[in-house]
Design a protein around this motif. Sequence first.
Motif: not given
Lengths: 100, 239
Positions: A53, A68, A71-72, A75-77, A80-81, A83-84, A87-88, A91
Amino acid sequence: MIDPLYLTAIILMATVTYLTRIGGYLFLRNRTLSPRLRTVMESAPGCVLITVIAPDFVSGRPADLLALFITLMAATRLPILPTVLVAIASAGVLRHVLGG
Amino acid sequence: MRKDEFWEGVRGGFPIMLAASPFGALFGALAVDNGFTIGDAVFMSAAVYAGASQMVGIELFGNHVQPWLVVLSVFAVNFRHVLYSASIAKHVRHFTFVQKFFAFFLLVDPQYAETEKRGERGLPVTFPWYLGFGLVIYFPWIFNTLLGAIFGQLVGDPKAIGLDVLLPIYFLGLVMGFRKRDRFLPIVAVSAVASVAGMHFVGSPWHVSIGALAGILLAACLPPAETVAAPPVAIEKEA
């Protein structure tokens, strides 16, 4: 219907995956692995995933770069769900606001 | 087969199945987006059964990377399973040959983590328990792939609903799932930089090999951490 190229690729992927799953049992069950080897084996998936990626993220589009970063941070906190989802959403909103 | 142990396994695997379900569907949708038929996508989930590597597989395949390189990348992503199967060997020694054959097929990250945990606690790791835990994740994974693939085909153009941003972001989430591992940050950073450089100077698909090799070499060269971590630390949340 099924493309032989795809079929062959899938069968090969399945085969190598199964080999990794039984390989440790067959070849390593009575051995102690050095910490170095362990580190190498454990870092391999992260290395491959990020390389696939990484070029996407230097597209130079400010909206994607900002997304990004957000999202980063997420992601650290978060798991995953969420986070996604973050992210969406980021974005989508940033592309809309900044233009992508 | 002891029924209560089977159902105990099913109950244990149930929450993991729920967590993995959206990703099964996501895989199905993205696979169709990358040129796979619905049948291919479902077959891949049934045969490979390893979330992260399936994503890598369809992403590279969709970008027309040579098949051998795709297979090699899948192998690299899944290489950690070697550690898992070596590690649970002590708990499954009493399985029959055929039972082992199936048990290792189902050895995904959470299956490994739960088996190890159960064994360490001194609880019996029986085949019915193992199978119940594994199948309650396995079958929904396939079914969700089918749902996602059908959905993906209905949507047609994934850019219309922002699906195209999902894959990189999902990958990023997966990568972060490994972050508790030894020397995660420098290794992944080096891989990322090498990948971008490889893309720029050599071109696709070699950036994958170059980037991954750079990170793995760094992992091999760095001095091992002083405190050896107890059993493998972070367990990814993929199925």
